[in-house]
Write an enzyme that holds these catalytic residues in place. Structure first.
Site, PDB file in Angstrom:
ATOM      1  N   HIS A  87       0.820  -1.209   0.000  1.00 32.57           N
ATOM      2  CA  HIS A  87       0.000   0.000   0.000  1.00 32.57           C
ATOM      3  C   HIS A  87       0.853   1.259   0.000  1.00 32.57           C
ATOM      4  O   HIS A  87       0.501   2.242  -0.635  1.00 32.57           O
ATOM      5  CB  HIS A  87      -0.899   0.040   1.238  1.00 32.57           C
ATOM      6  N   HIS A 112       5.275   7.164   6.538  1.00 32.22           N
ATOM      7  CA  HIS A 112       5.051   6.537   5.241  1.00 32.22           C
ATOM      8  C   HIS A 112       4.605   7.597   4.242  1.00 32.22           C
ATOM      9  O   HIS A 112       4.413   8.766   4.597  1.00 32.22           O
ATOM     10  CB  HIS A 112       4.006   5.420   5.358  1.00 32.22           C
ATOM     11  N   HIS A 114       2.515   8.950   0.411  1.00 28.59           N
ATOM     12  CA  HIS A 114       1.416   8.849  -0.537  1.00 28.59           C
ATOM     13  C   HIS A 114       1.743   9.687  -1.774  1.00 28.59           C
ATOM     14  O   HIS A 114       2.233  10.820  -1.649  1.00 28.59           O
ATOM     15  CB  HIS A 114       0.115   9.363   0.085  1.00 28.59           C
ATOM     16  N   HIS A 131       3.334  10.956   6.064  1.00 32.54           N
ATOM     17  CA  HIS A 131       2.580  10.954   7.325  1.00 32.54           C
ATOM     18  C   HIS A 131       3.467  10.388   8.430  1.00 32.54           C
ATOM     19  O   HIS A 131       3.905   9.240   8.350  1.00 32.54           O
ATOM     20  CB  HIS A 131       1.319  10.104   7.201  1.00 32.54           C
ATOM     21  N   THR A 198      -6.579   7.425   7.055  1.00 34.38           N
ATOM     22  CA  THR A 198      -6.941   7.571   5.643  1.00 34.38           C
ATOM     23  C   THR A 198      -6.978   6.226   4.926  1.00 34.38           C
ATOM     24  O   THR A 198      -7.188   6.171   3.712  1.00 34.38           O
ATOM     25  CB  THR A 198      -5.964   8.500   4.897  1.00 34.38           C
ATOM     26  N   THR A 199      -6.773   5.155   5.653  1.00 35.33           N
ATOM     27  CA  THR A 199      -6.901   3.803   5.112  1.00 35.33           C
ATOM     28  C   THR A 199      -7.760   2.988   6.074  1.00 35.33           C
ATOM     29  O   THR A 199      -7.938   3.371   7.237  1.00 35.33           O
ATOM     30  CB  THR A 199      -5.529   3.111   4.966  1.00 35.33           C
TER      31      THR A 199
END
Length: 246
Positions: A87, A112, A114, A131, A198-199
């Site tokens: 992810h 991590h 995005h 994040h 957000t996941t």
């Protein structure tokens, strides 16, 4: 190898992208019938993805001036290990890396990335967002979001890329360990809002801090991150009754 980073800034007030990164990549996705619009139906544990009223990310376009307290960050540890988990590209940390918000200490667990950014600032989306996920002793979460724009090569990001494997789940120790605060801009002005992971499971009650000032990374570095992660950004969620403090 440890380095002390003391940061004080003005502004009010942010887990895992934020994140349920513990789930395997085939349990949910960013596209198709396992994509964001279906997350709430995949598993009962994910129902907040569909039913939540304070979801993240958001387009921050409704601001309220606030007398925000100082943001105190004390990072005295290191970034230790990197993995692409299917992810996101996640870096785990070691040592005492602490943020104090509302008088409560939160410890950095991991950070991590995005591509492109998940949160937007007044409609603007950035090519990448990091994040920094923190957790308090009583189980509350705070995330510091950092935007990236194209520019000069980012030395901290390059240390991550140097040891990153594109094989899903393959963890690698960083040969050049560094202080996670090396990513942060010099000025730490920020926005604050209340949101969620957000996941999946999209858990709410997450404190979000979004730094106002982006940092630079080269076009090539951002392209390399995107080549591995692809588009891994949840669409912005309704703001509803929330306001963003600045």
């Amino acid at each position: 190898m440890k380095k002390l980073l003391m940061i004080a800034a003005f502004g009010t007030f942010m887990f895992a992208g934020v994140t349920g990164e513990g789930h395997h990549a085939d349990h949910w996705s960013y596209s198709g019938n396992m994509g964001p619009q279906h997350w709430g139906d995949i598993d009962p544990k994910f129902r907040m993805c569909a039913l939540g009223v304070n979801q993240s990310p958001i387009d921050m376009d409704r601001f309220v001036d606030a007398k925000l307290p100082k943001l105190k960050i004390t990072y005295a540890g290191i970034a230790k290990e990197v993995v692409y988990n299917g992810h996101t590209i996640k870096v785990t940390t070691l040592g005492k890396n602490e943020v104090v918000i509302d008088g409560k200490p939160f410890m950095l667990m991991q950070f991590h990335f995005h591509t492109p950014s998940e949160n937007k600032i007044a409609g603007k989306q950035f090519p990448m967002e990091a994040h920094f996920v923190h957790k308090s002793k009583d189980g509350e979460y705070l995330v510091i979001a950092l935007m990236f724009k194209e520019g000069r090569k980012n030395s901290a990001l390059q240390k991550v890329l140097n040891d990153l494997s594109t094989e899903v789940g393959k963890k690698r120790m960083l040969r050049e360990m560094f202080n996670p605060g090396d990513f942060f801009p010099r000025k730490l002005d920020y926005y604050r809002y209340d949101g969620s992971f957000t996941t999946p499971p999209c858990t709410e009650g997450v404190r979000w801090i979004v730094l106002k000032n982006p940092v630079e990374a080269s076009k090539e570095q951002i392209a390399m991150m995107h080549e591995i992660m692809h588009d891994n950004s949840r669409p912005v969620q309704p703001l509803k009754a929330r306001v963003i403090l600045k």
